[in-house]
Design an enzyme around this catalytic site. Sequence first.
Site, PDB file in Angstrom:
ATOM      1  N   SER A  44      33.880  45.182  40.927  1.00  0.00           N
ATOM      2  CA  SER A  44      33.174  44.400  39.917  1.00  0.00           C
ATOM      3  C   SER A  44      33.128  42.916  40.260  1.00  0.00           C
ATOM      4  O   SER A  44      32.276  42.183  39.751  1.00  0.00           O
ATOM      5  CB  SER A  44      33.832  44.592  38.545  1.00  0.00           C
ATOM      6  N   HIS A  45      34.030  42.451  41.124  1.00  0.00           N
ATOM      7  CA  HIS A  45      34.066  41.037  41.491  1.00  0.00           C
ATOM      8  C   HIS A  45      33.719  40.812  42.962  1.00  0.00           C
ATOM      9  O   HIS A  45      33.931  39.718  43.488  1.00  0.00           O
ATOM     10  CB  HIS A  45      35.438  40.445  41.190  1.00  0.00           C
ATOM     11  N   ASP A  67      33.617  44.748  34.652  1.00  0.00           N
ATOM     12  CA  ASP A  67      33.879  46.186  34.675  1.00  0.00           C
ATOM     13  C   ASP A  67      32.959  46.908  33.686  1.00  0.00           C
ATOM     14  O   ASP A  67      32.516  48.046  33.946  1.00  0.00           O
ATOM     15  CB  ASP A  67      35.344  46.461  34.332  1.00  0.00           C
TER      16      ASP A  67
END
Length: 337
Positions: free
Chosen positions: A49-50, A190
């Site tokens: 997600s990052h 997320d």
Amino acid sequence: MANITAEILSLDQIREIAITVLTAAGMDANGGSLIANIVTQSERDGLRSHGLRMLPFYVQSFQSGYANPVARPLIERIAPGVLRGDGDNGYYQIAAALAQDDLAGIAQENGIAAFTCANCHHLAALRFDTESFAEAGLIALMMVNSLSMVVPQGGVRPVFGTNPMSFACPRKGMAPVVWDQASSMMALMDIKLAAAEGRDLPRAAGLDSTGQPSTDPKAILETCSLLPFGEHKGAAIAFLVEVLGAALAGGALSVDNADRDAHGALNIKGGSTLIVIDPARFGNASFDDYLTRICAEIEGNGDARVPGDGRLKHRAAADSDGVAVSAELISQLRNIH
């Protein structure tokens, strides 16, 4: 769940994509390299997600004029144990890189040191902001506030950001203990990832349009009303981060969204505080033994594991086998640059 096709990329290939995208968006070599490293480390650690999915948001922040792609931060020592940074409207990590050596040196001199930074942006996971200090034998605790989307317990509108914090400490003979977590039930990215992949969340993480807790990521993204973890306890942590992040550093409060809204950006120009401690200066010569004992009490205790250690398994697999990346995402990123 939607059918997702993927390609296997090496970490070098992931970093190359990140640098290419960031450079095309206007970042200079120094800033682009720092952010590309974080994107690559995120993919390596299983923090998808990052990782590469964050690149379009970095690009948007530059193209909209919201963030400065060639920031030249200023760092000043304003007290014996305090450094203060002005990020020149760039990303936090660029300022932090300038402060890191001095901050570590002050902690080793005094036992403890702090670095606050305002006029900067932060879109990455915080674990990479603290881990390097633990690798040098120091303890690090960091927090940063973010745009308001977390509803306080009993409230009806967002007040806090997901307001994450990170902790890292050295562990003799092993990789440091490092964890980060949002003050919300789940991190925003997320939830975005679950929506993109067409799957429900494992637990209710926000409110839908009727004000009811929901596991539907798309419904939560429509209201931008996330729930704090642990009800009032998570809300209290979010409050702590708001004070130590925005108020102490002089950054924008989580509710100060006007500038962000005008540019259509994902983040606010919040504030951050990083506290670094040298355990060798605190009088307990057995610090390392304490850490070993604490971790030993966790390991082998059912399915429990030391916080943050899940990343180590992902690292080993990524180094040897590469990382599976959505083919759709790769195509999107190649079209950006």
